[in-house]
Scaffold this motif. Structure first.
Motif, short mmCIF file in Angstrom:
data_model
loop_
_atom_site.label_atom_id
_atom_site.label_comp_id
_atom_site.label_asym_id
_atom_site.label_seq_id
_atom_site.Cartn_x
_atom_site.Cartn_y
_atom_site.Cartn_z
N VAL A 83 0.84 -1.21 0.00
CA VAL A 83 0.00 0.00 0.00
C VAL A 83 0.87 1.25 0.00
CG1 VAL A 83 -1.89 -1.13 1.24
CG2 VAL A 83 -0.22 0.18 2.52
N GLY A 84 0.28 2.33 -0.49
CA GLY A 84 0.94 3.62 -0.39
C GLY A 84 0.68 4.20 0.99
N LEU A 85 1.70 4.77 1.59
CA LEU A 85 1.57 5.37 2.92
C LEU A 85 2.04 6.82 2.83
CD1 LEU A 85 3.16 2.43 4.94
CD2 LEU A 85 0.72 2.98 4.77
N ALA A 86 1.23 7.72 3.33
CA ALA A 86 1.54 9.15 3.22
C ALA A 86 1.25 9.83 4.55
CB ALA A 86 0.68 9.78 2.12
N ILE A 87 1.80 11.03 4.70
CA ILE A 87 1.53 11.86 5.86
C ILE A 87 0.98 13.19 5.38
CG2 ILE A 87 2.57 13.24 7.73
CD1 ILE A 87 4.58 10.98 8.15
N LEU A 88 -0.08 13.65 6.02
CA LEU A 88 -0.58 15.02 5.89
C LEU A 88 -0.61 15.56 7.31
CD1 LEU A 88 -1.86 17.46 4.50
CD2 LEU A 88 -4.08 16.31 4.73
N SER A 89 0.26 16.53 7.60
CA SER A 89 0.42 16.97 8.98
C SER A 89 0.40 18.49 9.10
CB SER A 89 1.75 16.45 9.52
OG SER A 89 1.96 16.88 10.85
N ASN A 90 -0.37 18.98 10.05
CA ASN A 90 -0.20 20.36 10.47
C ASN A 90 1.13 20.40 11.21
OD1 ASN A 90 -2.67 20.96 9.40
ND2 ASN A 90 -3.73 21.13 11.35
N SER A 91 1.96 21.33 10.84
CA SER A 91 3.34 21.29 11.31
C SER A 91 3.90 22.69 11.46
CB SER A 91 4.18 20.50 10.31
OG SER A 91 4.10 21.11 9.04
N GLY A 92 5.12 22.76 11.87
CA GLY A 92 5.84 24.02 11.93
C GLY A 92 7.13 23.90 11.15
N ASP A 93 7.60 25.02 10.68
CA ASP A 93 8.86 25.04 9.94
C ASP A 93 9.94 24.38 10.80
OD1 ASP A 93 10.68 25.59 7.93
OD2 ASP A 93 11.00 27.66 8.57
N GLY A 94 10.58 23.38 10.24
CA GLY A 94 11.59 22.60 10.96
C GLY A 94 11.11 21.21 11.31
N ALA A 95 9.80 20.96 11.19
CA ALA A 95 9.25 19.65 11.57
C ALA A 95 9.79 18.53 10.71
CB ALA A 95 7.72 19.68 11.49
N ARG A 96 9.93 18.76 9.41
CA ARG A 96 10.43 17.70 8.54
C ARG A 96 11.80 17.23 9.02
NH1 ARG A 96 9.50 15.53 3.62
NH2 ARG A 96 7.90 17.08 3.11
N GLU A 97 12.68 18.16 9.29
CA GLU A 97 14.04 17.81 9.70
C GLU A 97 14.03 17.09 11.06
OE1 GLU A 97 13.98 21.04 6.77
OE2 GLU A 97 13.02 20.87 8.74
N GLU A 98 13.27 17.60 12.01
CA GLU A 98 13.22 16.99 13.34
C GLU A 98 12.63 15.59 13.30
OE1 GLU A 98 14.34 17.69 16.47
OE2 GLU A 98 15.43 19.34 15.54
N GLU A 99 11.50 15.44 12.60
CA GLU A 99 10.87 14.12 12.55
C GLU A 99 11.71 13.12 11.76
OE1 GLU A 99 6.23 15.22 13.36
OE2 GLU A 99 6.82 14.91 11.28
N GLU A 100 12.37 13.60 10.72
CA GLU A 100 13.23 12.70 9.96
C GLU A 100 14.41 12.24 10.81
OE1 GLU A 100 14.29 10.26 6.93
OE2 GLU A 100 12.43 11.40 7.16
#
Length: 164
Positions: free
Chosen positions: A59-76
């Motif tokens: 299956v395809g798995l995706a994220i749609l998230s309300n976030s703050g600038d910097g979230a991508r880097e922190e979560e990754e």
């Protein structure tokens, strides 16, 4: 202060504004940022992530998230989400937050999916309601066992291209 939930590249300006507003030293501001990201990211739901890893090839798995600038880097850095989810649509990068319908439309476009191809899972009822209004099957996450069961039911009932 810039809206860091709908704009990217503004984290430094945002945090500098907070530091100035409270009179924080550089060290204190760095600690505030660290504490913020610890709270924001929380602890990964390893049981659910392990279940999803088992679906990765089917299956395809995706994220749609309300976030703050910097979230991508922190979560990754903390969770390595890009190894499991594609696409990852963060509000600060797409310029719109859930429950705005445009957030869902943008995610569907990035996924190259139709609303009926998708099971949207969120822990906020307003967001699942908004998704459902667009024809997306939605599940309100309250516990891992129930969410896994909702995914299994969706997969059993679905015959869509996005899942292959």
């Amino acid at each position: 202060m810039p809206d860091a939930t709908r704009r990217t590249g503004v984290a430094e300006l945002y945090w500098r504004g907070i530091g100035e507003a409270v009179g924080a030293s550089d060290d204190l501001l760095a600690q505030m940022q660290s504490d913020f990201w610890d709270e924001y990211c929380g602890v990964a739901n390893e049981e659910l992530l392990e279940y999803l890893r088992g679906l990765r090839e089917t299956v395809g798995l995706a994220i749609l998230s309300n976030s703050g600038d910097g979230a991508r880097e922190e979560e990754e850095r903390r969770f390595g989400f890009s190894d499991l989810f594609d696409p990852i649509c963060y509000s600060h990068e797409i310029g719109v937050t859930k429950p705005d319908r445009d957030a869902f439309r943008i995610a569907l476009t990035h996924m190259d999916a139709s609303p009926n191809d998708v099971l949207f899972i969120d822990n906020v009822g307003e967001n699942t309601d908004a998704a459902a209004e667009l024809g997306v099957r939605a599940h309100l996450h309250v516990d891992t066992k129930t969410t896994i069961r909702a995914i299994e039911l969706f997969l059993d009932e679905s015959d869509v291209d996005y899942l292959r």
